[in-house]
Design a protein around this motif. Sequence first.
Motif, PDB file in Angstrom:
ATOM      1  N   LEU A 142       0.810  -0.938  -0.379  1.00 28.38           N
ATOM      2  CA  LEU A 142       0.068   0.353   0.161  1.00 28.38           C
ATOM      3  C   LEU A 142       0.685   1.434   0.075  1.00 28.38           C
ATOM      4  CD1 LEU A 142      -2.734  -1.208   2.291  1.00 28.38           C
ATOM      5  CD2 LEU A 142      -2.841  -1.520   0.511  1.00 28.38           C
ATOM      6  N   VAL A 143       0.362   2.198  -1.064  1.00 31.45           N
ATOM      7  CA  VAL A 143       1.414   3.214  -0.970  1.00 31.45           C
ATOM      8  C   VAL A 143       1.403   4.601  -0.247  1.00 31.45           C
ATOM      9  CG1 VAL A 143       2.460   4.675  -3.168  1.00 31.45           C
ATOM     10  CG2 VAL A 143       2.336   2.282  -3.340  1.00 31.45           C
ATOM     11  N   ASP A 144       1.716   5.169  -0.202  1.00 28.10           N
ATOM     12  CA  ASP A 144       1.826   6.807   1.036  1.00 28.10           C
ATOM     13  C   ASP A 144       0.897   5.968   2.090  1.00 28.10           C
ATOM     14  OD1 ASP A 144       3.514   7.688  -0.490  1.00 28.10           O
ATOM     15  OD2 ASP A 144       2.704   8.965  -1.450  1.00 28.10           O
ATOM     16  N   TYR A 145       0.705   4.319   2.680  1.00 24.82           N
ATOM     17  CA  TYR A 145      -0.596   4.682   3.730  1.00 24.82           C
ATOM     18  C   TYR A 145      -0.424   5.096   4.752  1.00 24.82           C
ATOM     19  CZ  TYR A 145      -2.941   1.489   6.756  1.00 24.82           C
ATOM     20  OH  TYR A 145      -3.588   0.957   7.826  1.00 24.82           O
ATOM     21  N   GLY A 146       1.304   5.154   5.751  1.00 23.39           N
ATOM     22  CA  GLY A 146       1.104   5.809   6.875  1.00 23.39           C
ATOM     23  C   GLY A 146       2.084   7.423   6.626  1.00 23.39           C
ATOM     24  N   PHE A 147       2.035   8.262   7.758  1.00 22.40           N
ATOM     25  CA  PHE A 147       3.003   9.093   7.836  1.00 22.40           C
ATOM     26  C   PHE A 147       3.640   9.311   8.263  1.00 22.40           C
ATOM     27  CE2 PHE A 147       3.885  14.231   9.075  1.00 22.40           C
ATOM     28  CZ  PHE A 147       3.677  14.883   7.320  1.00 22.40           C
ATOM     29  N   ARG A 148       4.657   9.310   8.899  1.00 22.53           N
ATOM     30  CA  ARG A 148       5.855   9.048   9.909  1.00 22.53           C
ATOM     31  C   ARG A 148       7.249  10.410   9.183  1.00 22.53           C
ATOM     32  NH1 ARG A 148       9.118   3.696   9.782  1.00 22.53           N
ATOM     33  NH2 ARG A 148      10.026   4.032   7.906  1.00 22.53           N
ATOM     34  N   ASP A 149       7.577  10.701  10.736  1.00 21.74           N
ATOM     35  CA  ASP A 149       8.773  11.497  10.568  1.00 21.74           C
ATOM     36  C   ASP A 149       8.852  12.333   9.193  1.00 21.74           C
ATOM     37  OD1 ASP A 149       9.698   9.991  12.613  1.00 21.74           O
ATOM     38  OD2 ASP A 149      10.932   8.866  11.494  1.00 21.74           O
ATOM     39  N   GLY A 150       7.396  13.078   8.620  1.00 19.95           N
ATOM     40  CA  GLY A 150       7.177  14.153   7.800  1.00 19.95           C
ATOM     41  C   GLY A 150       7.131  13.942   6.558  1.00 19.95           C
ATOM     42  N   GLU A 151       7.251  12.201   6.168  1.00 22.64           N
ATOM     43  CA  GLU A 151       6.710  11.765   4.539  1.00 22.64           C
ATOM     44  C   GLU A 151       5.509  10.105   5.311  1.00 22.64           C
ATOM     45  OE1 GLU A 151      10.609  10.904   3.593  1.00 22.64           O
ATOM     46  OE2 GLU A 151      10.466   9.282   4.811  1.00 22.64           O
ATOM     47  N   TYR A 152       5.202  10.807   3.738  1.00 16.75           N
ATOM     48  CA  TYR A 152       4.735   9.166   3.816  1.00 16.75           C
ATOM     49  C   TYR A 152       5.225   7.897   3.123  1.00 16.75           C
ATOM     50  CZ  TYR A 152       1.233  12.298   3.247  1.00 16.75           C
ATOM     51  OH  TYR A 152      -0.704  13.469   3.888  1.00 16.75           O
ATOM     52  N   VAL A 153       4.435   6.974   3.885  1.00 17.82           N
ATOM     53  CA  VAL A 153       5.649   5.230   4.094  1.00 17.82           C
ATOM     54  C   VAL A 153       4.714   4.676   3.776  1.00 17.82           C
ATOM     55  CG1 VAL A 153       7.243   3.679   5.679  1.00 17.82           C
ATOM     56  CG2 VAL A 153       6.819   6.235   5.682  1.00 17.82           C
ATOM     57  N   ASP A 154       5.491   3.334   2.464  1.00 18.65           N
ATOM     58  CA  ASP A 154       4.294   2.737   2.592  1.00 18.65           C
ATOM     59  C   ASP A 154       4.499   1.456   3.123  1.00 18.65           C
ATOM     60  OD1 ASP A 154       4.885   3.909   0.165  1.00 18.65           O
ATOM     61  OD2 ASP A 154       5.693   2.630  -1.229  1.00 18.65           O
ATOM     62  N   VAL A 155       3.323   0.329   3.047  1.00 13.23           N
ATOM     63  CA  VAL A 155       3.102  -0.354   3.691  1.00 13.23           C
ATOM     64  C   VAL A 155       3.142  -1.761   3.194  1.00 13.23           C
ATOM     65  CG1 VAL A 155       2.581   0.272   6.161  1.00 13.23           C
ATOM     66  CG2 VAL A 155       0.922  -0.922   4.373  1.00 13.23           C
ATOM     67  N   PHE A 156       3.653  -3.269   3.640  1.00 12.73           N
ATOM     68  CA  PHE A 156       3.142  -4.548   2.973  1.00 12.73           C
ATOM     69  C   PHE A 156       1.848  -5.119   3.737  1.00 12.73           C
ATOM     70  CE2 PHE A 156       8.586  -4.981   2.239  1.00 12.73           C
ATOM     71  CZ  PHE A 156       8.392  -4.859   1.176  1.00 12.73           C
ATOM     72  N   VAL A 157       1.279  -5.504   3.192  1.00 14.90           N
ATOM     73  CA  VAL A 157       0.042  -6.160   3.971  1.00 14.90           C
ATOM     74  C   VAL A 157       0.213  -7.917   3.738  1.00 14.90           C
ATOM     75  CG1 VAL A 157      -2.340  -6.878   3.253  1.00 14.90           C
ATOM     76  CG2 VAL A 157      -2.059  -4.369   2.597  1.00 14.90           C
TER      77      VAL A 157
END
Length: 176
Positions: A142-157
Amino acid sequence: MEITIRRATPDDAEDIARIFDTPRALRGTLQVPYTSVEFRRRRMSEVDDTLYPLAAVVDGEVVGQLTLHGITRPRRKHAAGLGMAVRDDMQGQGVGTALMQACVDLADNWLNIHRLELDVFVDNEPAIRLYHKFGFVTEGRLVDYGFRDGEYVDVFVMGRLRPAQTRDSSLVGSNL
């Protein structure tokens, strides 16, 4: 080091807040910093019967937590999700493994959960290795799933299907 797994209670709120006060544990979850102990206590007091909060205890202190949450939608009741965190100073010492063993046992042998699922940040390599060890496979990104440390981050499902259980065929048709 002896690790005990038990159900987490509202009395564990301070220790659990301390877990999320450590940078790596916080960074690996969707939690936000500066969450109050009272918020965590209140949240743990409102647990319904579809949530199974587990605590990893070492020397009387909660150093890791995992919550298994059953899915209540009628056509998804065979599935459950999970989230976990381990205090930074206890990572790499078997706490995550103990929590996952307890979670998988609970899901497979007590709750009849067929499918376990989770999301993990793509850069959380230790967690991904742990989940692979317990039979989870990467099912997507999932692209740009979470916001962390000032940037969007992907996650694996990731997902895990309960292994097929074999039945002792000598008992089939018997009067046992």
